[in-house]
Scaffold this active site. Structure first.
Site, PDB file in Angstrom:
ATOM      1  N   ASN A  15      -0.424  -6.422   3.677  1.00 48.10           N
ATOM      2  CA  ASN A  15       0.642  -6.061   2.536  1.00 48.10           C
ATOM      3  C   ASN A  15       1.233  -7.170   2.462  1.00 48.10           C
ATOM      4  O   ASN A  15       0.922  -8.286   3.007  1.00 48.10           O
ATOM      5  CB  ASN A  15       1.428  -4.880   3.187  1.00 48.10           C
ATOM      6  N   ASP A 204      -4.975   5.972   3.926  1.00 46.46           N
ATOM      7  CA  ASP A 204      -4.096   5.090   4.413  1.00 46.46           C
ATOM      8  C   ASP A 204      -3.275   4.531   3.272  1.00 46.46           C
ATOM      9  O   ASP A 204      -1.939   4.513   3.431  1.00 46.46           O
ATOM     10  CB  ASP A 204      -4.540   4.098   5.449  1.00 46.46           C
TER      11      ASP A 204
END
EC number: 3.1.2.2
Length: 329
Positions: A15, A204
């Site tokens: 991320n 996810d």
């Protein structure tokens, strides 16, 4: 029988804060499990097969993994029934600059061998040799428990996430999200069905979007409750992965993720539920410290019911963790 694979974590695995996505790790876990179980199921002469993922037990993310670290995924077969294989997987992260290693994940997966000639035919699994009789007895108990829970979950998840116009902040409708994906050849096994790891990675991603919309901070996967694969997803299907917040504690969020498959090129088959799971996320500051999360505001009776069910799962898991942490007499 044991197997290990290793891979360095790249920027596209993480991320914006540099933490590797939980879905990336889940995909590697499933790849290792699929390889070792397929090898085992083809270890004797007979009809050739590919092991298909049926279920992933609860998985805790014990420590974050970062860009530049090497993930070492080791898998071992711990139990076999007549038609299924239990695989235990551990994930270690390695800082290649310092040599420091740490355990990041432990997971248990269940596979079934499907014939290469007929995908609807489940073959028999070659037995494993146990070093202790207790290992087989303990494995049989785990097998019976997961089999029962899979059946209960399949009939419990029948509803669909519906969009709501102009939802209020901190409500279920405000953060609920969906992702639509056309299943292509690169997503599939030799059978032409989706890899379990591909499905888990998409699940996810959706859960992460729900968590980020709710708390508007950096978020990471803390754990995944049992992922149940109810039916196979064929190449060419359009899958809808939907996520909604079900419960919040002071510092964690539970998100239910549902996967529905629509065989658009096959008019004879209707849309069906393919997989389901609960993901738990935590909110982190820029320094990586845990932050309080906004409390969810359930509005409908169904949302209030799901909130209480989520609270029950949270309390039960918290009690288990505290029990494991207590020193033995």
């Amino acid at each position: 029988m044991a197997f290990q694979l290793s891979r360095i974590m790249r920027p596209d695995d993480a991320n914006v804060a540099g933490n590797v996505h939980g879905g990336t790790i889940l995909k590697m876990i499933e790849e290792a499990g699929a390889i070792i179980s397929t090898r085992h199921c083809n270890s004797q002469n007979g009809e050739r097969c590919v092991a298909a993922l049926a279920r992933v037990e609860r998985t805790d993310f014990l420590s974050p993994m970062c860009i530049g670290e090497v993930a070492h995924v080791s898998a071992e077969i711990t139990y076999t029934s007549k038609h299924s294989v239990e695989v235990q997987v551990n994930v270690m992260s390695e800082n290649i600059l310092t040599g420091t290693k740490k355990l990041t994940n432990k997971a248990t997966l269940w596979y079934v061998p499907l014939s290469l000639k007929n995908v609807d035919k489940v073959l028999e699994v070659p037995p494993v040799v146990y070093s202790r009789q207790e290992q087989e007895e303990e494995g049989r108990k785990r097998y019976e428990a997961q089999k029962l829970e899979r059946m209960e979950t399949k009939w419990r998840n029948g509803d669909i996430v519906q969009p709501v116009l102009n939802p209020e902040p901190n409500t279920v409708s405000y953060s609920q999200s969906s992702l639509i994906h056309l299943v292509g050849p690169s997503d599939c096994t030799l059978h032409g069905f989706v890899h379990g790891g591909v499905t888990m990675k998409l699940m996810d991603e959706v859960a992460g979007i729900v968590a980020a919309r709710h708390c508007k901070t950096n978020i990471v996967t803390a754990s995944v409750d049992a992922i149940n694969f109810h039916d196979k997803i064929r190449k060419g299907c359009v899958i809808t992965i939907s996520g909604r917040m079900t419960f919040t504690s002071n510092k964690s969020m539970e998100i239910e993720v549902l996967v529905d498959a629509d065989p658009v090129v096959d008019n004879s088959q209707k849309r069906y539920r393919a997989a389901s799971a609960f993901f738990t996320y935590v909110s982190l500051s820029q320094e990586g410290k845990s932050l309080p999360v906004p409390q969810l505001v359930p509005e409908t009776e169904d949302e209030k019911k799901r909130f209480e069910e989520g609270k029950g799962r949270y309390v039960q898991m918290k009690a288990k963790r505290q029990g494991r942490a207590e020193p033995q007499p």
